[in-house]
Design an enzyme around this catalytic site. Structure first.
Site, mmCIF file in Angstrom:
data_model
loop_
_atom_site.group_PDB
_atom_site.id
_atom_site.type_symbol
_atom_site.label_atom_id
_atom_site.label_comp_id
_atom_site.label_asym_id
_atom_site.label_seq_id
_atom_site.Cartn_x
_atom_site.Cartn_y
_atom_site.Cartn_z
ATOM 1 N N LYS A 288 28.013 69.427 60.446
ATOM 2 C CA LYS A 288 27.804 70.816 60.818
ATOM 3 C C LYS A 288 28.135 70.948 62.295
ATOM 4 O O LYS A 288 27.352 70.571 63.167
ATOM 5 C CB LYS A 288 26.342 71.199 60.554
ATOM 6 C CG LYS A 288 26.038 72.648 60.772
ATOM 7 C CD LYS A 288 24.623 72.935 60.287
ATOM 8 C CE LYS A 288 24.200 74.327 60.656
ATOM 9 N NZ LYS A 288 24.244 74.611 62.085
ATOM 10 N N LYS B 277 26.665 70.673 50.018
ATOM 11 C CA LYS B 277 27.082 71.705 49.072
ATOM 12 C C LYS B 277 27.354 71.088 47.710
ATOM 13 O O LYS B 277 27.901 69.977 47.628
ATOM 14 C CB LYS B 277 28.387 72.352 49.547
ATOM 15 C CG LYS B 277 28.313 73.136 50.821
ATOM 16 C CD LYS B 277 29.719 73.615 51.133
ATOM 17 C CE LYS B 277 29.832 74.169 52.531
ATOM 18 N NZ LYS B 277 31.227 74.233 52.950
#
Ligand SMILES: [Zn+2]
Length: 673
Positions: free
Chosen positions: A120, A295
């Site tokens: 991230k 995800k």
């Protein structure tokens, strides 16, 4: 390089060949970081293409690698709607919540799934749209539904392909999302430059990236070195793409800079192990990483899980806890920035925090100290995020012994000992002494800048030397410099020394308005300087004016008036002005300029090129004659002066019915005065 007999058909073929080659080498360099030719060879190809395009301008298309930067600065960004909303992800700091996420996913789907785990990056989310394989629209996230069309700025990022390197039909009209970021090195370089110029520095790389994307001038954006990682394809591109992970792989081969270190995990334990691995390793990366994104991989499973109102059910972001430490606050000191802004700094008992010893942390401002009830002697929690210096985030009140002392914010500058001021509505205290040693370098650079005294040759390097050698302590010292001293300064020849002396002497002829602006009074830009000169005519009258007199002038508000008053209440500034007067600088305006002119109070906008003077000169002329130059056309604009090759402002003027003047008419208007 190309002979004249190249016809347009041959040129077209050659241009296509060169673009393909350049795009490929761009990709090797900016995306893969594995160049296969030298910079010199690359430049040659690029020059060849530029040359051909110049000879056949009709063959220039927006997807040409020569067209990344360009176009006039924008007036504002267009708003666009995201067809697929750009939702934010659920955040968590806890492993347990990551496990709970896994349970929900399994329950929802009735089976186990693969997770795609990515770094991230702490940046700014954007969406890129391609049509027919060409980059046509780039948008900021905005509120998730509406964002800004920032295509012009994104085009300058070389890692974004203007044209896809694939023939795959399913990818031709794709939307790809990613994170624009500023690498740590570029961030530090940018802040160093800003500090030199006396501009406020960015707190962290993310703020810097966000601020850069908001600039309306893409030339400046291109200079700052933004980069991008693509990480999301929001919609299944076509039947060949079932796995998001595989889609990203394909995108990497098609020219995109896909986020590195993606891992496909088949269990949540594997995911958590990967999170642990990166906690320390991320420090060594060239960009800020504040967590990992987890995800569900398959497009079909994502669709089945769907969304809550706020975020997708198939993804979660794990954030690393901020790096914190506890230590004792020994003292609070004031630091004076290059613009006079005063920041309280915590002096700490040295403590180790993520690899570095910390002995200072920022306390931001007076209110922040009061709000957090921070006392000298307190044990405090300090935190280091992406910020340049760590900050104090909390006080451990349980550890108070009763011996802690309240901090009273000093009322004088710690460097020059002059009184400091805080304007209503502002958080910061400020030293307004033009000769304050903490600010003198920035102040001199402003004084010498083009809109101010316009002293050519008095740039950063030389000012730095003169100040460090003690030759300049305030503005008047500039006029005491002699050619011999200057010539003796390292790397400065006799001739350039004489040129500088000439430029310094010439600056004495500058009009009062430039002198007033050059003083660097907080909140007084060139426009406010003009208003003051027109209203008062001389510095003595401005000094005598009270707050009411000042704030009655249209365009000078209460705060600006207060700012002027504070400046002239500072004795050192008054003494400085007396010295500058003796040297011969102009501190009053000539009568003829103050006479009411037909330009007085009128707003002028310039578009296109003028043949008799530069745009800046024309704007300065308007100002001197009492008018206001502006950069955008509105109903309130009085005149739009139209030069050669006018831009969109001309169209806008016609549409709004604003009076337009040809250059000749403008000259006639100003010459009759
Ligand atoms: Zn000071």
């Amino acid at each position: 390089m190309y002979n004249n007999f190249v016809n347009s058909k041959q040129a077209k073929q050659e241009i296509a060949r060169l673009r393909k080659k350049i795009n490929y080498h761009n990709y090797r360099y900016y995306v893969l970081d594995e160049p296969v030719i030298s910079d010199l060879e690359y430049d040659k190809l690029y020059k060849k293409l530029e040359e051909l395009e110049q000879r056949f301008p009709r063959l220039i298309t927006p997807d040409s690698p020569t067209q990344r930067v360009g176009g006039e600065p924008l007036k504002e960004f267009k708003t666009i709607e995201h067809k697929i909303k750009m939702l934010s992800l659920d955040n968590t700091y806890s492993e347990d919540e990551v496990r709970e996420f896994d349970s929900r996913v399994k329950k929802g789907l009735g089976k186990a799934v693969n997770y795609e785990v990515t770094l991230k990056v702490d940046g700014v989310a954007v969406a890129l749209h391609y049509r027919g394989g060409k980059f046509v629209l780039g948008a900021s996230r905005g509120d998730g539904v509406y964002g800004d069309d920032i295509t012009q700025n994104l085009r300058t990022i070389k890692a974004i392909p203007l044209r896809l390197m694939t023939d795959d039909k399913e990818l031709m009209n794709i939307e790809v999302r990613g994170e624009v970021f500023l690498p740590k090195k570029s961030f530090e370089k940018l802040n160093r430059e800003r500090e030199k110029k006396g501009e406020p520095i960015f707190a962290n790389p993310r703020n810097a990236a966000a601020g850069t994307l908001k600039l309306l001038d893409s030339t400046e954006v291109a200079r700052r070195g933004l980069d991008i990682f693509m990480h999301t394809v929001p919609e299944i591109p076509g039947p060949h793409y079932q796995s998001h992970y595989e889609t990203l792989k394909k995108l990497r081969d098609s020219g995109f800079k896909v986020i590195p270190h993606i891992k496909l995990c088949s269990t949540i334990d594997e995911v958590l192990e990967y999170i642990k691995q990166w906690e320390e390793k991320r420090e060594a990366l060239e960009y800020e990483v504040d967590g990992l994104v987890i995800k569900v991989d398959a497009f079909r499973d994502r669709k089945a899980l769907g969304f809550t109102i706020k975020s997708p059910r198939w993804a979660i972001a794990y954030k690393y806890p901020a790096r914190q430490a506890i230590t004792q606050l020994q003292d609070i000191q004031l630091q004076v920035g290059r613009t006079g802004r005063i920041t309280p700094v915590a002096i700490l008992d040295p403590v180790l925090l993520s690899g570095t010893t910390i002995s200072r942390a920022t306390l931001h401002n007076e209110d922040e100290i009061k709000r957090r009830d921070i006392k000298i002697g307190d044990y405090v929690i300090i935190e280091k995020g992406g910020e340049v210096i760590p900050k104090v985030v909390n006080v451990v009140k349980e550890r108070r012994s009763g011996k802690e002392r309240i901090f009273h914010f000093p009322k004088i500058c710690p460097v020059c000992k002059e009184k400091i001021y805080r304007l209503p509505g502002e958080a910061d205290w400020r030293c307004v002494n033009s000769s304050c040693p903490a600010q003198i370098k920035g102040a001199i650079l402003h004084f010498a800048s083009r809109q101010a005294m316009d002293i050519e040759g008095l740039g950063y390097v030389i000012v730095d030397k003169l100040v460090c050698m003690g030759l300049i302590k305030s503005f008047d010292d500039i006029y005491k410099l002699d050619g011999e001293t200057l010539a003796n300064i390292e790397r400065m020849g006799k001739k350039s020394a004489q040129n500088l002396i000439d430029a310094i002497n010439e600056s004495k002829n500058n009009e009062f308005v430039k002198v007033l602006y050059a003083l660097g009074i907080p909140n007084i830009g060139i426009n406010a300087s003009n208003l003051l000169v027109n209203a008062f005519g001389s510095v003595d009258k401005i000094i005598k004016a009270n707050i009411e007199d000042l704030s009655q002038i249209q365009g000078i508000g209460n705060i600006v008036a207060q700012s002027i008053k504070n400046y002239f209440n500072t004795k050192k500034n008054i003494r400085l002005i007396e010295n500058l007067k003796k040297i011969g600088l102009k501190f009053s305006a000539e009568k003829k300029i103050r006479k009411k002119t037909p330009l007085a109070g009128k707003t002028f906008v310039f578009t296109g090129e003028l043949s008799s003077m530069s745009r800046e000169e024309a704007q300065a002329l308007v100002r001197t004659l009492g008018g206001h130059p502006s950069s955008s056309v509105s109903k309130k604009t009085d005149y739009v002066v139209v030069g050669g090759n006018p831009g969109s402002k001309y169209e806008r003027a016609k549409k709004l019915g604003v009076k337009t003047l040809a250059e000749k008419e403008f000259l006639k208007l100003v010459k009759n005065i």
